[in-house]
Design a protein around this motif. Structure first.
Motif, PDB file in Angstrom:
ATOM      1  N   GLN A  57       0.825  -1.207   0.000  1.00 32.39           N
ATOM      2  CA  GLN A  57       0.000   0.000   0.000  1.00 32.39           C
ATOM      3  C   GLN A  57       0.861   1.259   0.000  1.00 32.39           C
ATOM      4  O   GLN A  57       0.538   2.247  -0.669  1.00 32.39           O
ATOM      5  CB  GLN A  57      -0.924  -0.005   1.208  1.00 32.39           C
ATOM      6  CG  GLN A  57      -1.908   1.161   1.237  1.00 32.39           C
ATOM      7  CD  GLN A  57      -2.733   1.181   2.508  1.00 32.39           C
ATOM      8  OE1 GLN A  57      -2.222   0.913   3.591  1.00 32.39           O
ATOM      9  NE2 GLN A  57      -4.016   1.471   2.382  1.00 32.39           N
ATOM     10  N   ALA A  58       1.975   1.225   0.721  1.00 29.79           N
ATOM     11  CA  ALA A  58       2.835   2.402   0.850  1.00 29.79           C
ATOM     12  C   ALA A  58       3.686   2.655  -0.390  1.00 29.79           C
ATOM     13  O   ALA A  58       4.297   3.714  -0.510  1.00 29.79           O
ATOM     14  CB  ALA A  58       3.750   2.246   2.065  1.00 29.79           C
ATOM     15  N   ASN A  59       3.714   1.691  -1.327  1.00 36.42           N
ATOM     16  CA  ASN A  59       4.662   1.802  -2.432  1.00 36.42           C
ATOM     17  C   ASN A  59       4.035   1.792  -3.817  1.00 36.42           C
ATOM     18  O   ASN A  59       4.717   1.515  -4.804  1.00 36.42           O
ATOM     19  CB  ASN A  59       5.706   0.689  -2.312  1.00 36.42           C
ATOM     20  CG  ASN A  59       6.731   0.992  -1.241  1.00 36.42           C
ATOM     21  OD1 ASN A  59       7.660   1.743  -1.465  1.00 36.42           O
ATOM     22  ND2 ASN A  59       6.540   0.421  -0.061  1.00 36.42           N
ATOM     23  N   ILE A  60       2.738   2.103  -3.896  1.00 40.60           N
ATOM     24  CA  ILE A  60       2.108   2.284  -5.204  1.00 40.60           C
ATOM     25  C   ILE A  60       1.445   3.651  -5.250  1.00 40.60           C
ATOM     26  O   ILE A  60       0.960   4.155  -4.238  1.00 40.60           O
ATOM     27  CB  ILE A  60       1.071   1.176  -5.508  1.00 40.60           C
ATOM     28  CG1 ILE A  60      -0.015   1.097  -4.423  1.00 40.60           C
ATOM     29  CG2 ILE A  60       1.764  -0.167  -5.695  1.00 40.60           C
ATOM     30  CD1 ILE A  60      -1.145   0.169  -4.781  1.00 40.60           C
ATOM     31  N   GLU A  61       1.485   4.254  -6.430  1.00 35.78           N
ATOM     32  CA  GLU A  61       0.898   5.579  -6.623  1.00 35.78           C
ATOM     33  C   GLU A  61      -0.525   5.422  -7.141  1.00 35.78           C
ATOM     34  O   GLU A  61      -0.834   5.712  -8.293  1.00 35.78           O
ATOM     35  CB  GLU A  61       1.764   6.381  -7.600  1.00 35.78           C
ATOM     36  CG  GLU A  61       3.190   6.603  -7.108  1.00 35.78           C
ATOM     37  CD  GLU A  61       4.086   7.189  -8.180  1.00 35.78           C
ATOM     38  OE1 GLU A  61       3.561   7.587  -9.245  1.00 35.78           O
ATOM     39  OE2 GLU A  61       5.305   7.234  -7.970  1.00 35.78           O
ATOM     40  N   LEU A  95       3.977  -5.202  -8.637  1.00 35.41           N
ATOM     41  CA  LEU A  95       2.797  -4.340  -8.682  1.00 35.41           C
ATOM     42  C   LEU A  95       3.117  -2.996  -9.323  1.00 35.41           C
ATOM     43  O   LEU A  95       2.317  -2.464 -10.102  1.00 35.41           O
ATOM     44  CB  LEU A  95       2.231  -4.154  -7.270  1.00 35.41           C
ATOM     45  CG  LEU A  95       0.799  -3.614  -7.155  1.00 35.41           C
ATOM     46  CD1 LEU A  95      -0.164  -4.452  -7.990  1.00 35.41           C
ATOM     47  CD2 LEU A  95       0.363  -3.583  -5.693  1.00 35.41           C
ATOM     48  N   ARG A  96       4.292  -2.455  -9.010  1.00 39.88           N
ATOM     49  CA  ARG A  96       4.698  -1.209  -9.660  1.00 39.88           C
ATOM     50  C   ARG A  96       4.794  -1.399 -11.174  1.00 39.88           C
ATOM     51  O   ARG A  96       4.331  -0.550 -11.957  1.00 39.88           O
ATOM     52  CB  ARG A  96       6.046  -0.742  -9.110  1.00 39.88           C
ATOM     53  CG  ARG A  96       5.976  -0.084  -7.740  1.00 39.88           C
ATOM     54  CD  ARG A  96       7.374   0.208  -7.215  1.00 39.88           C
ATOM     55  NE  ARG A  96       7.368   1.101  -6.053  1.00 39.88           N
ATOM     56  CZ  ARG A  96       8.462   1.428  -5.367  1.00 39.88           C
ATOM     57  NH1 ARG A  96       9.645   0.932  -5.715  1.00 39.88           N
ATOM     58  NH2 ARG A  96       8.376   2.246  -4.342  1.00 39.88           N
ATOM     59  N   GLY A  97       5.403  -2.505 -11.587  1.00 41.86           N
ATOM     60  CA  GLY A  97       5.527  -2.769 -13.020  1.00 41.86           C
ATOM     61  C   GLY A  97       4.178  -2.952 -13.684  1.00 41.86           C
ATOM     62  O   GLY A  97       3.939  -2.442 -14.786  1.00 41.86           O
ATOM     63  N   TYR A  98       3.278  -3.651 -13.015  1.00 39.81           N
ATOM     64  CA  TYR A  98       1.957  -3.899 -13.567  1.00 39.81           C
ATOM     65  C   TYR A  98       1.181  -2.597 -13.746  1.00 39.81           C
ATOM     66  O   TYR A  98       0.436  -2.422 -14.714  1.00 39.81           O
ATOM     67  CB  TYR A  98       1.185  -4.849 -12.655  1.00 39.81           C
ATOM     68  CG  TYR A  98      -0.203  -5.178 -13.144  1.00 39.81           C
ATOM     69  CD1 TYR A  98      -0.395  -6.075 -14.193  1.00 39.81           C
ATOM     70  CD2 TYR A  98      -1.326  -4.567 -12.568  1.00 39.81           C
ATOM     71  CE1 TYR A  98      -1.671  -6.378 -14.652  1.00 39.81           C
ATOM     72  CE2 TYR A  98      -2.597  -4.855 -13.023  1.00 39.81           C
ATOM     73  CZ  TYR A  98      -2.771  -5.761 -14.069  1.00 39.81           C
ATOM     74  OH  TYR A  98      -4.029  -6.043 -14.528  1.00 39.81           O
ATOM     75  N   LEU A  99       1.370  -1.670 -12.798  1.00 46.67           N
ATOM     76  CA  LEU A  99       0.653  -0.392 -12.846  1.00 46.67           C
ATOM     77  C   LEU A  99       1.388   0.660 -13.681  1.00 46.67           C
ATOM     78  O   LEU A  99       0.938   1.804 -13.773  1.00 46.67           O
ATOM     79  CB  LEU A  99       0.439   0.137 -11.422  1.00 46.67           C
ATOM     80  CG  LEU A  99      -0.434  -0.726 -10.496  1.00 46.67           C
ATOM     81  CD1 LEU A  99      -0.471  -0.139  -9.094  1.00 46.67           C
ATOM     82  CD2 LEU A  99      -1.847  -0.869 -11.050  1.00 46.67           C
ATOM     83  N   GLY A 100       2.530   0.291 -14.272  1.00 45.79           N
ATOM     84  CA  GLY A 100       3.270   1.227 -15.107  1.00 45.79           C
ATOM     85  C   GLY A 100       3.986   2.306 -14.320  1.00 45.79           C
ATOM     86  O   GLY A 100       4.221   3.408 -14.828  1.00 45.79           O
ATOM     87  N   GLN A 101       4.357   1.988 -13.087  1.00 45.72           N
ATOM     88  CA  GLN A 101       5.049   2.943 -12.226  1.00 45.72           C
ATOM     89  C   GLN A 101       6.524   2.564 -12.111  1.00 45.72           C
ATOM     90  O   GLN A 101       6.899   1.416 -12.379  1.00 45.72           O
ATOM     91  CB  GLN A 101       4.373   2.976 -10.856  1.00 45.72           C
ATOM     92  CG  GLN A 101       2.922   3.448 -10.945  1.00 45.72           C
ATOM     93  CD  GLN A 101       2.143   3.294  -9.648  1.00 45.72           C
ATOM     94  OE1 GLN A 101       2.692   2.918  -8.625  1.00 45.72           O
ATOM     95  NE2 GLN A 101       0.848   3.580  -9.701  1.00 45.72           N
ATOM     96  N   PRO A 102       7.400   3.511 -11.720  1.00 47.50           N
ATOM     97  CA  PRO A 102       8.846   3.253 -11.660  1.00 47.50           C
ATOM     98  C   PRO A 102       9.179   2.089 -10.725  1.00 47.50           C
ATOM     99  O   PRO A 102       8.968   2.171  -9.514  1.00 47.50           O
ATOM    100  CB  PRO A 102       9.424   4.570 -11.139  1.00 47.50           C
ATOM    101  CG  PRO A 102       8.396   5.602 -11.471  1.00 47.50           C
ATOM    102  CD  PRO A 102       7.079   4.913 -11.367  1.00 47.50           C
ATOM    103  N   VAL A 103       9.703   1.019 -11.292  1.00 46.16           N
ATOM    104  CA  VAL A 103       9.995  -0.189 -10.518  1.00 46.16           C
ATOM    105  C   VAL A 103      11.141   0.036  -9.537  1.00 46.16           C
ATOM    106  O   VAL A 103      11.142  -0.510  -8.424  1.00 46.16           O
ATOM    107  CB  VAL A 103      10.327  -1.359 -11.471  1.00 46.16           C
ATOM    108  CG1 VAL A 103      10.849  -2.562 -10.710  1.00 46.16           C
ATOM    109  CG2 VAL A 103       9.092  -1.746 -12.277  1.00 46.16           C
ATOM    110  N   GLU A 104      12.109   0.847  -9.926  1.00 47.18           N
ATOM    111  CA  GLU A 104      13.303   1.033  -9.109  1.00 47.18           C
ATOM    112  C   GLU A 104      13.188   2.205  -8.130  1.00 47.18           C
ATOM    113  O   GLU A 104      14.183   2.581  -7.504  1.00 47.18           O
ATOM    114  CB  GLU A 104      14.520   1.261 -10.018  1.00 47.18           C
ATOM    115  CG  GLU A 104      14.787   0.131 -10.999  1.00 47.18           C
ATOM    116  CD  GLU A 104      15.137  -1.182 -10.308  1.00 47.18           C
ATOM    117  OE1 GLU A 104      15.548  -1.135  -9.122  1.00 47.18           O
ATOM    118  OE2 GLU A 104      15.002  -2.239 -10.942  1.00 47.18           O
TER     119      GLU A 104
END
Length: 335
Positions: free
Chosen positions: A16-20, A104-113
């Motif tokens: 929860q804390a790491n997705i936009e 989850l970041r990759g799936y949502l198109g957000q910066p993985v790193e």
């Protein structure tokens, strides 16, 4: 005489804390509460985390999602992902092993790193012993700290190590002592704590990070207490001054059992190690295994007596269980 307490699902807090994206977290909801959430709100993605024994609950939750929100994508992760043929049991779109933050970041198109943001949460609530409640909250309960996941030691029974790639594999969320110190200072201030429960399979194994943290604690006069997991050989690689300086006040250590052939115990006198730690105020939870192939009805009392003779402050007896995904499970399957 055992200590009892409740814990949050810290992996879900990390996600929860790491997705936009707007995100609702239900921690162990009742079925009625879960249905109400599905009925009242629309979601693009619904994630479920579970351990293997709860596969029936996950199957039911997937059915409810399909009924109430057929357009939602279902993602399932956690230890249940290691169960063989799990995709044949539950109706999920994605089953994710390993680091869910990156996935989850990759799936949502957000910066993985992007840097990992650490949630602020107490390690437990509702603690009690012999029916007597203990105080919760600031000054009474440690905060949770998650520097890494997985364990490179890779014991053959360890489902956590297996979930993150097995022997030699791990994921560091914070590579340096500086990054970890910054997180701890923020948590200390916001939760008003000076103790941390370090959810890391072998925290002290990452020696450079731990010693840099020690330097920073000295420089900034931080008198923190750390509750950690550690293997015996790793503990022996530090001086007692370093362990006390780091604030190690409680350690969960694998003793495993007489004649166990794990490298993490090689050439270590575990009884003397326990005495040394205790003589410097470090409480020890010893962990022993019941069910090795050489354990029999005739010798099991001696096996238990050998474990008890360590005189640790707490002791866990775990069954030598072949959990799906582990090398032990694979060996049993081949046999």
């Amino acid at each position: 005489f055992s200590l009892r307490m409740f814990h949050r699902s810290f992996s879900l807090l990390m996600l929860q804390a790491n997705i936009e994206a707007p995100c609702t977290l239900l921690d162990f909801p009742t079925q009625d509460r879960f249905i109400r959430e599905l009925s009242d709100n629309r979601y693009d993605v619904i994630g479920i985390s579970a351990i293997i024994p709860n596969v029936g609950k996950v199957k039911r939750m997937c059915e409810l999602i399909r009924r109430h929100q057929p357009g939602a994508v279902i993602v399932v992760g956690g230890h249940i992902a290691n169960k063989e043929n799990i995709e044949e049991t539950i109706d999920a779109d994605h089953i994710v092993k390993g680091d869910g933050i990156r996935w989850l970041r990759g799936y949502l198109g957000q910066p993985v790193e992007a840097p990992v943001q650490h949630p602020e949460s107490y390690s437990a609530f509702g603690s009690r012993i012999m029916g007597i409640p203990l105080k919760d909250g600031p000054g009474h309960t440690a905060a949770i700290l998650i520097p890494s996941v997985g364990c490179p030691v890779g014991c053959n029974f360890c489902s956590t190590s297996a979930l993150f790639g097995g022997k030699g594999k791990f994921v560091n969320f914070y590579e340096t002592g500086d990054a970890l110190f910054e997180v701890m200072c923020r948590i200390e201030k916001n939760l008003r704590v000076n103790s941390f429960f370090v959810l890391d399979e072998n925290f002290l194994l990452h020696r450079r990070r731990a010693l840099r943290l020690l330097d920073l604690m000295k420089t900034h006069a931080k008198s923190w207490m750390l509750n950690v997991f550690s293997s015996a050989r790793v503990l022996r690689s530090y001086t007692i001054e370093q362990l006390v300086g780091l604030g190690i006040g409680w350690v969960w250590m694998g003793i495993e059992g007489q004649n166990s052939a794990y490298a993490k115990l090689a050439d270590v006198n575990t009884r003397q190690l326990v005495k040394d730690l205790q003589s410097h105020g470090i409480r020890v939870l010893g962990s022993s295994i019941i069910g090795f192939s050489d354990h029999t009805p005739e010798n099991i009392a001696g096996v238990i007596a050998d474990a008890v003779s360590h005189a640790t402050d707490f002791h866990q007896f775990m069954l030598y269980t072949p959990v799906p995904g582990t090398p032990l499970y694979d060996a049993h399957q081949k046999d």
